[in-house]
Design an enzyme around this catalytic site. Structure first.
Site, mmCIF file in Angstrom:
data_model
loop_
_atom_site.group_PDB
_atom_site.id
_atom_site.type_symbol
_atom_site.label_atom_id
_atom_site.label_comp_id
_atom_site.label_asym_id
_atom_site.label_seq_id
_atom_site.Cartn_x
_atom_site.Cartn_y
_atom_site.Cartn_z
ATOM 1 N N GLU A 280 74.395 -49.242 -16.544
ATOM 2 C CA GLU A 280 73.494 -49.412 -17.864
ATOM 3 C C GLU A 280 74.441 -49.578 -19.008
ATOM 4 O OE1 GLU A 280 71.841 -45.785 -19.320
ATOM 5 O OE2 GLU A 280 72.106 -46.934 -21.301
ATOM 6 N N HIS A 281 75.628 -49.182 -18.869
ATOM 7 C CA HIS A 281 76.659 -49.444 -20.263
ATOM 8 C C HIS A 281 76.971 -50.908 -20.096
ATOM 9 C CE1 HIS A 281 78.683 -46.268 -22.338
ATOM 10 N NE2 HIS A 281 77.660 -45.790 -22.179
ATOM 11 N N GLU B 52 82.342 -40.607 -24.261
ATOM 12 C CA GLU B 52 81.363 -40.198 -24.396
ATOM 13 C C GLU B 52 81.206 -38.796 -23.911
ATOM 14 O OE1 GLU B 52 77.536 -42.538 -23.442
ATOM 15 O OE2 GLU B 52 78.477 -43.728 -24.570
#
Lengths: 514, 548
Positions: free
Chosen positions: A128-129, A205
């Site tokens: 997704e990144h 993150e």
């Protein structure tokens, strides 16, 4: 934080959160599917409202047929229809046309970290990144520039069972938005250089998630409640995987899960369904629906284990505690009663006005005796199981008391909840559901999730009927079934010395006398 | 405790910052969320035993149907469609007493109704500052009809309603969102809240506490934006109109009592300064309610002759406001925030009534910016100037964001920047350079992008009901009518690069307003900042003397 805010965080505030400069990417955190229903539920609005209003001639809303022939129940649905069609490859297209000058369009995919194993845990999130890092057709800069130039927003998130990528744009740019979405979903470039660069972003993150104790508490809760099963893992995966996952791993994940029948193209706003369907046919018609060697991934049941996990660190100012019992899966009708139960317990934050006048009795007690900084209820649902519980933040001296009153409130739900209490909770729930569908993005998300999970979008009218059908007896029954004398999963982070022994927590899950 | 209502629904067009769209959505939801917290006072129901409240159906027969199958027996719905003929139309009617009623319809069962009043901190010139702040906190307290805030909330609860009051420098806004069938109750309640508040001594005492608490919080919170905004207004409009404090100064807290409030209310809460606005409601019905509850009503403070009405026009003065403060440990959570010095430089733009307002709005969008650590995918303004020229090039900068505040007689375009205290001088120069560049060449591509983004931001904000409500209310309050989003979009389309250069050049002729917060040991003199802004390249004057 209240339920509404939580659910919306993911959508709207995502862009506001601090992350890394390098990153320029959505903060699609492993937000659990907490209260997804609340976000997913609404539509149609209130209840008898429109039926009582006549003289609608000059409104911008009009009913298709003459109003006199519409029954009471029919007039309740005074919002546009959600149309659903299916492409030949099984991809579903769903939209609601409100003729607004803006729209939200997105792809909801039935894939998430639950489909991963120990070795590739985090692949979905990694992928997704990379979706924002350009496609085979559009290098990263071109993609960013194209989106910015039409004044659109690209966003995405991944959870344990779902992945979503969506664009918010002016309605006239719908064709372009769908084209970009299709490109991002199907042709992500996955260049090695980007993968390497993204690793450090992911690690950063993870640090940030670590700094958010609420997030940590929920990941711990999953880890203990679903120990030894895929649901126990986090969405972002372990840092080892962030360092070692290869392009081949990501490709494998994509090829295995990005399949047409598991995708929903949802849209809301100024969207013509026919146009959307033909756009979908053109850009998503080629998405494969066949699995290599017919190896369709089948989810195994994830076992719930009543257990506790705690991480004591007396240097932290506040303790985060989450307690949950096993709830039902998405499709179970008991969810309605559980939502009402949660709405009855409510939520609380010490910054709320109202103090001891709050209508929820737990909020009242919390305020009056200063038992916690905040609490919120949750009902996280997966396809075959769920977590129903409460999360609270408190100082180290109030843990035991807060846990005691929270569990007592559960026992009250199971044994003595009254019709008047349930009625108040029903109204509050209905209001929350209606209030949530303000704007195209929440509506779009509701459509996408609804179609993916239920096969159709449950209208608000239908939710209302389901909620209305409940009374205190039913709520008690359902609570008895899921809460009473069940082994809870407990997670605690921070200065948690005061947290009672598991057996004591367990023994507060029943009353010898009531 | 402070009233919950200090969150802000976004002001669609009047005060755009470059991340406005996101704020917009968030605020709408916050409003809904705050509402959840206000359903309360259950015990009262029990005490009075509202029998009618105990309706529930016993139809548990369909309770075991899985959620994936539709309920049986539900008639085939007839859905609403968009007929395309009635576009978003705002209707405005003025009542005999001067009160304006404005409405706009929308899909859905919920309506947002509220009263906007042309009254805010800018009108407090002849009163102790802080009255508006007090009124905001006192809103929805006891009235003639309702004995306490809880009774009000209880009444609203029946219609699933939530209420909210916000004051800004120029407007006070009372709003309620509720099920559309309860609109009559809602309007009557609003009228009562606005015109018949009891303002009891006990409530005022509570408010004093709440205000104190908020002031404390304002100085503690890591996000300095509200404080900086307050400071830059004070610097730009020294001791007049919008430069007056929006938050009650500490020394005034004890000066404000019922008498002061009544005297203020008598002057400013008059029908001709009010708009009753509704979204998601029929105009006729709203009008009928307005006549019923707002016409010929005698407010609790009586109808004496008006005096002391402040009609002063904002005077831009420029200047600097500094607060030296140790910001080395502002983090409230476990993650430390690096020590920062915050700086805001602003220049007078124009009022939202002027034609130049639109070019200024485009300019603001073109500057854009945000936090250097902000997440978010494409769409957050990654190609705005403050990103491209500032944040992407100077990685030590923590934040650079453009804001545009606009009022009926003036406006302020400012850039907020923050960085490590040791690099303040460099930061100032970077920002002044950006200001001088505004008057330079504007690329066609960036202009088009800014225009498109402004349009999409406007439209996206207007998806949500509370935002539409505020937009309708504010526009009608200021102009008596409403420019529809389409018209605004057309005006935006017409903006050329010459317009941008023209308004920027005009703006740069003025003295700057500067607000600085934190460790200011490296802050250049105000005169130097002024010199930099009027120079060609935005560079601070170089001084080589060792002992300055």
């Amino acid at each position: 934080m209240s339920r509404n805010e939580r659910a919306s965080n993911e959508l709207t505030l995502a862009n506001d959160n601090p992350a890394s400069r390098v990153q320029i990417q959505t903060r699609s955190r492993p937000k659990q599917q907490r209260e997804k229903m609340a976000a997913s539920v609404c539509r149609a609005g209130g209840s008898a409202g429109r039926a009582l209003l006549r003289a609608r001639a000059s409104s911008l809303l009009s009913l298709k047929k003459s109003q006199s022939t519409a029954s009471y129940a029919q007039t309740l649905q005074n919002i546009p229809e959600t149309q659903v069609s299916t492409l030949e490859n099984g991809l579903r297209v769903a939209s609601e046309d409100s003729a607004h000058p803006t729209c939200t369009v997105g792809v909801w995919i039935g894939a998430g970290s639950r489909y991963e194993n120990e070795k590739n845990n985090g692949a979905g999130y990694f992928l997704e990144h990379l979706a924002f890092k350009g496609t085979k057709k559009r290098p990263q800069a071109a993609l960013e520039q194209e989106i910015e130039s039409i004044g659109a927003h690209l966003n995405s998130y991944t959870s344990r069972e779902q992945t979503a990528i969506y664009i918010k744009a002016l309605s006239k740019d719908l064709p372009k938005a769908v084209e970009i979405l299709a490109d991002v979903v199907q042709n992500v470039s996955l260049e090695d250089s980007q993968i390497e660069k993204e690793r450090s972003v992911l690690l950063r993150e993870m640090e940030e998630i670590d700094a958010n104790l609420e997030e940590v508490a929920f990941d711990y809760l999953h880890a203990t409640a679903y120990q030894g099963t895929p649901l126990g893992r986090t969405v972002i995966g372990p840092s080892q995987n962030a360092k070692t996952l290869t392009r081949a791993d990501l490709l494998e994940y994509m090829n295995l899960h990005y399949k047409a029948p598991r995708m929903v193209l949802a849209a809301a706003g100024g969207v013509d369904h026919k146009e959307l369907a033909s756009l979908a046919q053109r850009h998503f018609g080629g998405v494969s629906f066949q699995y290599e060697g017919d190896a369709v991934p089948v989810l195994t049941h994830c076992r719930f284990t009543g257990s506790a996990i705690q991480y004591r660190n007396d240097d932290l100012p506040l303790a985060h505690i989450a307690v949950a019992v096993e709830g039902p899966g998405w499709n179970n009708s008991d969810n309605v009663a559980l939502l009402v139960a949660n709405s009855l317990i409510g939520n609380y934050d010490c910054t709320y006005g109202g103090g001891k006048n709050l209508s929820s009795s737990l909020a009242r007690t919390s305020a009056e005796f200063n038992l916690c900084q905040s609490y919120q209820t949750f009902n996280i649902r997966y396809s075959d199981t769920g977590l129903f519980g409460i999360h609270f933040v408190t100082d180290k001296h109030s843990i035991e008391d807060m846990l005691h009153v929270a569990q007592a409130e559960w026992m009250h739900l199971c044994t003595g909840v009254t019709d008047s209490e349930v009625n108040r909770a029903k109204i509050a729930l209905k209001t929350a559901l209606v209030a949530q569908l303000d704007g195209t993005t929440p509506v779009c998300e509701d459509i996408g999730r609804g179609v993916l999970n239920y096969g159709h979008r449950i209208s608000l009218k239908e939710w209302n009927d389901k909620i209305d059908a409940l009374d205190a007896k039913k709520v008690r029954e359902v609570c008895m079934k899921y809460i009473y004398d069940k082994c809870p999963a407990v997670s605690a982070v921070g200065p948690v010395e005061q947290l009672p022994d598991y057996n004591r927590i367990r023994s507060a899950m029943f009353w010898l006398r009531f | 405790m402070p009233e919950v209502a200090n969150h802000s629904a976004p002001e669609v067009f009047w005060r755009i910052n470059s991340r406005g769209s996101l704020r917009g959505q968030a605020a709408g939801l916050v409003m809904a969320a705050a509402g959840m917290s206000r359903v309360r006072e259950w015990s009262r129901i029990r005490r009075f035993g509202l029998a009618g409240f105990r309706q529930y159906s016993h139809g548990t027969s369909n309770a075991n149907i899985p959620l994936s199958s539709p309920l049986p027996g539900v008639p085939k719905p007839i859905f609403a469609t968009v007929d395309g003929q009635e576009k978003f139309e705002t209707k405005v009617t003025t009542l005999e007493n001067g009160l304006r009623v404005a409405s706009q319809n929308k899909f859905g069962q919920f309506c947002t109704v509220g009263i906007l009043i042309n009254s805010g901190s800018r009108h407090e010139a002849k009163y102790p500052s802080g009255i508006s702040h007090f009124l905001e906190k006192l809103a929805f307290s006891s009235t003639a009809q309702f004995g306490s805030k809880d009774e009000i909330l209880l009444t609203l609860e029946k219609h699933g309603g939530i209420c909210d009051c916000q004051t800004s420098r120029d407007t006070t806004m009372y709003a309620v969102s509720a099920d559309a069938k309860g609109f009559d109750t809602v309007v009557s309640l609003l009228a009562d809240v606005v015109l018949q508040p009891r303002l009891s001594e006990e409530e005022i005492e509570m408010t004093r506490m709440a205000v104190r608490f908020e002031l404390e919080d304002l100085n503690m919170r890591p996000d300095p934006e509200p404080l900086l905004t307050e400071m830059i207004h004070a610097a730009a409009f020294r001791e007049n109109t919008v430069g007056l404090p929006r938050y009650c100064p500490l020394e005034n807290i004890d000066k404000i009592d019922q008498k002061v409030l009544h005297s203020y209310l008598q002057n400013y809460f008059t029908p001709s300064r009010m708009v009753l606005a509704g979204v998601g409601i029929e105009h006729e019905q709203l009008l009928e309610c307005a006549k019923k509850y707002l016409l010929g009503v005698n407010p609790v403070w009586g109808t004496g002759s008006l005096q002391d009405i402040d009609r002063s026009v904002a005077q831009y003065t420029g200047g600097i406001v500094k607060i030296e403060k140790d910001m080395s440990d502002v983090s409230l959570g476990p993650t430390p925030i690096p020590e920062l010095t915050h700086l805001m430089i602003g220049l007078e733009s124009c009022s939202f009534l002027e034609e130049d307002f639109i070019p200024f709005a485009v300019l603001n969008m073109m500057m854009g910016g945000g936090g250097s650590f902000s997440a978010g995918g494409p769409g957050k303004g990654m190609f705005t100037r403050l990103y491209l020229n500032v944040l992407n090039r100077h990685h030590w900068m923590y934040n650079a964001t453009s804001y545009h505040h606009s009022y009926e007689d003036t406006g302020l375009l400012c850039i907020h920047a923050s960085a490590d205290p040791r690099q303040v001088r460099e930061m100032v120069e970077i920002i002044t350079r950006e200001f001088t560049l505004m008057a330079g060449a504007v690329g066609e591509v960036e202009l088009e992008r800014a225009k498109t983004q402004l349009k999409s931001m406007l439209m996206m904000n207007l998806e949500s009901r509370p935002v539409i409500f505020e937009d309708v209310g504010r526009q009608v309050l200021a102009t008596g009518g409403r420019k529809l989003p389409d018209e605004l979009c057309n005006l935006i389309s017409l903006v050329t690069s010459n317009d941008i250069a023209r308004v920027a050049t005009k703006m740069l002729r003025n003295k700057p307003a500067v607000a600085a917060l934190g460790d200011l040991s490296e802050l250049p003199d105000y005169e130097h900042i002024q010199a930099a802004l009027s120079s060609r390249d935005g560079r601070l004057p170089r001084t080589y003397r060792l002992f300055r």
